[in-house]
Design a protein around this motif. Sequence first.
Motif, mmCIF file in Angstrom:
data_model
loop_
_atom_site.group_PDB
_atom_site.id
_atom_site.type_symbol
_atom_site.label_atom_id
_atom_site.label_comp_id
_atom_site.label_asym_id
_atom_site.label_seq_id
_atom_site.Cartn_x
_atom_site.Cartn_y
_atom_site.Cartn_z
ATOM 1 N N VAL A 607 0.849 -1.196 0.000
ATOM 2 C CA VAL A 607 0.000 0.000 0.000
ATOM 3 C C VAL A 607 0.881 1.240 0.000
ATOM 4 C CG1 VAL A 607 -2.001 -1.054 1.128
ATOM 5 C CG2 VAL A 607 -0.144 -0.115 2.513
ATOM 6 N N ASP A 611 -3.888 5.416 0.541
ATOM 7 C CA ASP A 611 -4.719 4.306 0.047
ATOM 8 C C ASP A 611 -5.830 3.979 1.034
ATOM 9 O OD1 ASP A 611 -3.104 4.138 -2.122
ATOM 10 O OD2 ASP A 611 -2.187 2.203 -1.615
ATOM 11 N N SER A 612 -6.989 3.629 0.484
ATOM 12 C CA SER A 612 -8.083 3.088 1.298
ATOM 13 C C SER A 612 -7.895 1.581 1.388
ATOM 14 C CB SER A 612 -9.434 3.413 0.668
ATOM 15 O OG SER A 612 -9.652 4.811 0.645
ATOM 16 N N VAL A 613 -8.104 1.023 2.578
ATOM 17 C CA VAL A 613 -7.918 -0.416 2.776
ATOM 18 C C VAL A 613 -9.156 -1.016 3.420
ATOM 19 C CG1 VAL A 613 -5.421 -0.202 2.962
ATOM 20 C CG2 VAL A 613 -6.813 -0.088 5.030
ATOM 21 N N GLU A 614 -9.327 -2.302 3.181
ATOM 22 C CA GLU A 614 -10.442 -3.043 3.773
ATOM 23 C C GLU A 614 -9.914 -3.963 4.869
ATOM 24 O OE1 GLU A 614 -13.593 -2.530 3.029
ATOM 25 O OE2 GLU A 614 -12.990 -1.008 1.539
ATOM 26 N N GLN A 617 -7.275 -6.977 4.395
ATOM 27 C CA GLN A 617 -6.417 -6.754 3.237
ATOM 28 C C GLN A 617 -4.944 -6.841 3.642
ATOM 29 O OE1 GLN A 617 -7.342 -3.159 1.057
ATOM 30 N NE2 GLN A 617 -5.290 -3.023 0.166
ATOM 31 N N LEU A 619 -1.333 -5.708 3.797
ATOM 32 C CA LEU A 619 -0.677 -4.415 3.643
ATOM 33 C C LEU A 619 0.841 -4.543 3.468
ATOM 34 C CD1 LEU A 619 -2.553 -2.310 6.349
ATOM 35 C CD2 LEU A 619 -3.283 -2.947 4.047
ATOM 36 N N THR A 632 -1.966 -7.920 7.862
ATOM 37 C CA THR A 632 -3.256 -7.508 7.307
ATOM 38 C C THR A 632 -3.914 -6.422 8.146
ATOM 39 O OG1 THR A 632 -4.395 -9.268 8.519
ATOM 40 C CG2 THR A 632 -3.618 -9.790 6.308
ATOM 41 N N ALA A 633 -4.787 -5.659 7.500
ATOM 42 C CA ALA A 633 -5.523 -4.594 8.181
ATOM 43 C C ALA A 633 -6.577 -5.197 9.096
ATOM 44 C CB ALA A 633 -6.175 -3.675 7.154
ATOM 45 N N VAL A 659 -2.855 3.521 10.153
ATOM 46 C CA VAL A 659 -4.123 3.456 9.439
ATOM 47 C C VAL A 659 -5.190 4.141 10.283
ATOM 48 C CG1 VAL A 659 -5.895 1.955 8.458
ATOM 49 C CG2 VAL A 659 -3.479 1.291 8.315
#
Length: 663
Positions: A607, A611-614, A617, A619, A632-633, A659
Motif C-alpha cells: 500500500v 490508500d483506502s484499505v479493507e 487486506q 498491507l 493484514t488490516a 491506518v
Amino acid sequence: MSRFNSILIANRGEIACRVIRSAKALGYRTIAVYSEADSNALHVQMADDAVCIGAGPVNESYLLAERILDAARQTGAQAIHPGYGFLSENADFAQACVDAGIIFIGPSAEAINLMGNKAEAKRRMIQADVPCVPGYEGVDQSDDTLLREAGKIDLPMMVKAAAGGGGRGMRLVHNREELADTLQLARAEALSAFGSDELILEQAIIRPRHVEVQVFADSQGNTVHLGERDCSVQRRHQKVVEEAPCPIMTDALRERMGAAAVAAAKSINYQGAGTVEFLLAENGAFYFLEMNTRLQVEHPVTELITGLDLVALQIQVAQGEPLGLTQEDIKLQGHAIEVRLYAEDTSQDFLPTSGPIHLWSPPQGEGIRVDHGIRSGQEVSPYYDPMIAKVITSGPSREVARLRMIEALNQTLLFGTRTNRDFLKACIENEVFIEGAATTAFIGEEFSPEQLEQRPPSFCNNAIAAVIELQLQHQQAFASSVNVAAGLKNWSSSTPMPSRKRYQHGEKALDLWITPDDEDTYIVTDEGDHTCTVNVISINDGIAKLSVDGRRVKACFQKTADKLYLSEGGVSSVYRDEIPFDGLQDQTAGGGNIIAPMHGQLLELKVQTGDSVEAGQTLAILEAMKMFYELTAETAGTVTDILVEAGTQVAADELLIQVEAAE
C-alpha cells in the motif's frame, strides 16, 4: 578407508551440541562455527575450538560455505558434519568439501542434488516404482503451465517448493480462484528460503499420517532401514510431536514401507543416514513425499528403540567402514516420543517469539532425554529457527513413554520468552493422541483458536504469585536494613494491613488483597468471592514450598525487574504488578495501526500513503525465522503514514503503518 580425527560442525543450537557429544565420546576433536549472535552459545562452549564466521543473519554466516571451509582450513578440521538445515542438503557445499580434501559426513553431492529437488526426486521415484501422489512435477514452470496442470488435479491441492522443506514454500489451495496469488507467494517464499522458485503441484491427501522410514547405507552396498517414525502432529506443515514406532503399524505394512524406502535409497546409490517420508492414507495406501538426505530432527526416537547412535554410525560410514548391520540385526524395542519445544505464541497462530531466557531448567528422570543448545542468560535470536530444544521420553510401552512425557513437560522450565510447552502437554494428554489416532489434521481438528489461547492462571496460582512477590519484597527490605527484625515483617500496631497486587491477564485485570494472618501465613482474596490461605514453608533459590488451603504445593519462579515468572502444576504464567506502573502505559494508539509482531525483514509494502484499505487486506509481507507472514488490516480505513521502507529490518512491536479507521 578415509580416516579422520577432527570434525567441524557446520551448524548451531541443539544439533551442534548433539553431534559434539557423540564425536567427543568417540575421541574426535570438535570445532564449532558461530555467528556474532551466537558468541556465547552452548555449542561454542562445548567444542574444543570455535571460529566466528560472520554476523547474525544466516546469509551472513551459517549459509556462507566459503566461510565454513575457511574455518575448517584454519583449524585443521579433516571432516565436516552439516547437522540439519542450513547447508546440510546443499550439493554444492558437499562437493566443495570433497574438492577441498575435507570429508563430508553425509551422502554424495549427486544424491543430495537428486533428492533435494522435490520435482526431480518424484520423477526418479516414479521410475523406481515407488508409490507417488498424483500431481505435476514438470520442468515447465510458467504460470500458464502451472495453472493449466492445476486444472487436472482434484482439490484441495498442495503447492510446494521443489527445493524446499520444513513447510516453507508450501501452501494449501481450496479453490482455484486463489491459486494465482498462492503461486506468487509460494514462489517468493521458496526463492527466499532455498534460492529456487521452482514449484510442484500435488493432490492433497486428506487426513493422512506422516510416516517416515530411517534408512542407512554404507559404501559397500549395504542398505537397511531402522523402522519408522510417526510425525503426524504438525502445525504450518512443521512437525511438533514424533514417535516410534507408528502406533498403527503392522509387520506387513512395515515390511512394505521399509522395502520401498530401501529401494528409494538404492536407486540413487545412497550412502549415510537418510529418511524417506511417506503419506499414509486412511485406506492403508502410502505415497512417497520426499527424501531427506541428512540426519532428521526426530532421530532420537529411532535411537531409543534401536539402541543405536546414529551420529556415531554416520561417522563410521563416512570413513568408509561397513555398517556392520543386516536387516535381521535391527530389533525395535519399546516406544519413544519426542516433542519440539518452540519459542512461539500458540495463541497467535504459532507466531515465533524471541527474547531473553532468564531461566532454563530441563527435566530429568527415568526414560527422559533432552537435546538442547540453550542456557540461562542467553537470548532466543530472531535470526534462526524457533525450535530451541527437544524433550524425548521412552519406555517399554507407548503409554509409559506418554506418561513420562507429561511428567517431563511438567518439569520443563523456560522463563523469559513464550514457548509452546503447555500446548505440547495438551497434545500428549489429548484423547485422540492417547488412542494413537492422530493424523496431520490433528491440531486443526482438536484445537480451536479459543483452545490455543493462553489460558489465564487459576486463582490459586494468582494467590501463590502474589504471596511470593510479597515475601521477596520483605526479604529485600530486611537485607537493606539492619534495624528490622525478621520476626516483625507482618507486624502492625492495629489490625493486619493488607497489601494489594494488580495483575493483567489478556484483557482481564485482577486485583488481589494479601492480608497477614501470622508471620508466614496470608489470606488472599480478590474482587469476587475467591479466598484462600497461603502458608509459606520456604522460599529459596527459585523454589517456593507452600501450603494452599492445606494442600502442599511446590512452585518454581524467577523474579526480574518488573515480572515474576511462575510454574506450578505444569502451568506456566507471567505476572507483572500493574500498580507501580499506573500512568506509564504505552500511549501508542491502536486503531488500525500495523505493528511488527516480531523481529524480521519487511520484504514488501503493498500500500501507499493515502490508500483506502479493507479489513483483512494484506498491507505488507514480513520475513522472520525462515517464514513469510502477511500483515493484514484489522479494520477498514485510510493509510495515513508508512514509517518503514521495504527491504529493511524491523524490530518486534515497531510501528510500521498508520491506518486511520473508517468511521
